[in-house]
Scaffold this active site. Structure first.
Site, PDB file in Angstrom:
ATOM      1  CB  SER A 249      -5.045 -17.429 -29.253  1.00 25.24           C
ATOM      2  OG  SER A 249      -4.747 -17.693 -27.908  1.00 25.24           O
TER       3      SER A 249
ATOM      4  CG  HIS B 104      -2.671 -13.151 -27.247  1.00 22.55           C
ATOM      5  ND1 HIS B 104      -1.771 -13.917 -27.961  1.00 22.55           N
ATOM      6  CD2 HIS B 104      -3.753 -13.950 -27.026  1.00 22.55           C
ATOM      7  CE1 HIS B 104      -2.277 -15.123 -28.135  1.00 22.55           C
ATOM      8  NE2 HIS B 104      -3.469 -15.169 -27.587  1.00 22.55           N
TER       9      HIS B 104
END
Length: 442
Positions: A280, A421
């Site tokens: 991320s 994610h």
């Protein structure tokens, strides 16, 4: 539970943080009135064309001209310029257990004093496989919520971390720091992110792990600058960042390089096989760290998204406008010039990936993570193949995006897996297989 009054710890740095909070908000509002997004498509910048328009046909020209040009463009427009001045960093404590994790690992917990007066304290957690017969390759990455989240190991020290605390959110201090307070990490958070690190797998495969809480370098919220390293590198009489000064991503990347400084002096670590890893926002960080620091021999970028591996000019996934307004402190002030003007941005994800060449690179995406734009990450990986070809290395040449769970590429690789994610066991299995192959690890 112990709670720290950061005003007592940091004095006038508290005033600095609050001032910057207001300054950033005003900047974002002002930029919203700037030029509108152009509707005319603009070609993606070519990694092998100089700003002058001259082609880059040899590795020598890429090294001597284009690499420096790209580094300057990212520093000027996205991440900010990394200061060239040095900051003293000293090891003030090191706690070693040669039989950690039931004999699987050697665990070192290293306390670093950062600054000429030791203004900042970093807590570096290092694991290396106990069964290693020589120096090992180590994965270097930042963690989100404290070292204790990496593994349930009860011997990991509970260090201070920045957290949102509803019970204290009504206090003036918490409001001024986006609801964050500095507290000793709770024991219940041990191993909270263990799946994302797969420590036991790394050790069993012969790899070490060096991780640092990113909040030690700079807390991850507006106003956090006053409690991080950036003010330690301000110029004379400077109290706020210049428009091209580094943001938090730049500071975190700089911190990863300082970890390399520490690891390079450890005889149990192979300093020529250090791996930059990030997920991320820290995927963006790992790419920028390795772009500037070629001591990282390999880069693993997991769902770094916009401002990382994804192609922003596609205008798919998370809009860069969202990042500029929600996380302006990640970047330099100049990045906000492109609010509503994405097509005018002179750099993009494939140019960032180009700066990793000729070192091996692996980009991982997730099929159910639209904000990271998996297709954009794949296209960026494809776009750097000509750069790697200059060095005689093979990039990703597949014409179509691969199906789920089907890694592609040799020296540069890519996969997209099912799910959202996250970092999963599947991701790590591919990354380690890749590292085994390109680094010659056994």
């Amino acid at each position: 539970m112990l709670s720290f009054d950061v005003r007592h710890l940091l004095g006038d740095k508290f005033v600095l943080a609050v001032f910057l909070l207001a300054l950033t908000g005003l900047s974002a509002v002002a930029q919203k009135t700037g030029p509108a997004q152009t509707s005319k498509p603009v070609a993606w910048p070519d990694p092998l064309v100089l700003e002058s328009g001259a082609p880059v046909l040899t590795r020598e020209r890429f090294e001597q001209q284009r690499r420096g040009e790209l580094l300057s463009l990212f520093a000027e427009n996205v991440y900010g310029k990394t200061p060239q001045a040095t900051v003293p960093i000293a090891i003030v404590a090191a706690k070693v257990d040669e039989h950690a994790l039931d004999g699987l690992a050697v665990r070192k917990q290293i306390t670093l004093a950062v600054g000429s007066k030791g203004e900042r304290t970093w807590h570096l957690l290092l694991y290396t496989p106990a069964h290693a017969t020589g120096p090992v390759s180590v994965i270097v990455g930042l963690n989100f919520n404290g070292n204790q989240t990496v593994d349930p190991d009860p011997e990991i020290e509970l260090n201070p971390v920045w957290v949102r605390d509803p019970a204290l959110a009504s206090t003036p201090l918490a409001k001024e720091l986006s609801g964050h307070v500095l507290k000793i990490a709770e024991s219940g958070t041990r191993g909270a992110a263990a799946q994302q690190w797969q420590l036991h797998l790394l050790l069993a495969r012969g790899y070490g792990l060096a991780t640092l809480y990113a909040g030690d370098i700079e807390p991850d919220f507006i106003g956090g600058i006053g409690y991080g390293v950036r003010p330690l590198l301000f110029g004379p009489k400077q109290s706020v960042p210049a428009a091209d000064d580094w943001g938090a991503i730049g500071a975190w990347a700089w911190g990863m390089s300082r970890v390399v400084d520490v690891l390079s002096s450890d005889p149990h670590i192979d300093a020529k096989r250090l791996i930059a890893f990030g997920f991320s926002r820290f995927g963006k960080t790992a790419l920028w760290a390795a772009a500037q620091d070629q001591r990282f021999a390999l880069v693993l970028s997991n769902e770094s998204g916009q401002g990382g591996a994804t192609l922003s000019h596609r205008q798919e996934g998370e809009p860069i406008d969202h990042m500029m307004l929600a996380f302006p402190y990640w970047f330099c002030g100049n990045y906000q010039h492109y609010l509503g003007r994405t097509q005018s941005l002179p750099v993009d994800g494939h140019l960032l990936l180009s700066l990793i060449a000729p070192r091996p690179l692996y980009v991982g995406s997730a099929g159910s993570d639209p904000y990271s734009d998996p297709e954009g990450e794949f296209l960026a990986v494809k776009a750097v193949a000509p750069v790697y070809a200059l060095y005689g290395e093979q990039g990703v040449t597949d014409t179509a995006m691969p199906p789920l769970n089907h890694p592609v590429g040799q020296w540069v690789s890519y996969h997209v897996r099912p799910g959202g994610h996250d970092v999963t066991l599947y991701d790590w299995e591919q990354y380690l297989n890749f590292a085994d192959r390109v680094l010659g690890n056994k």
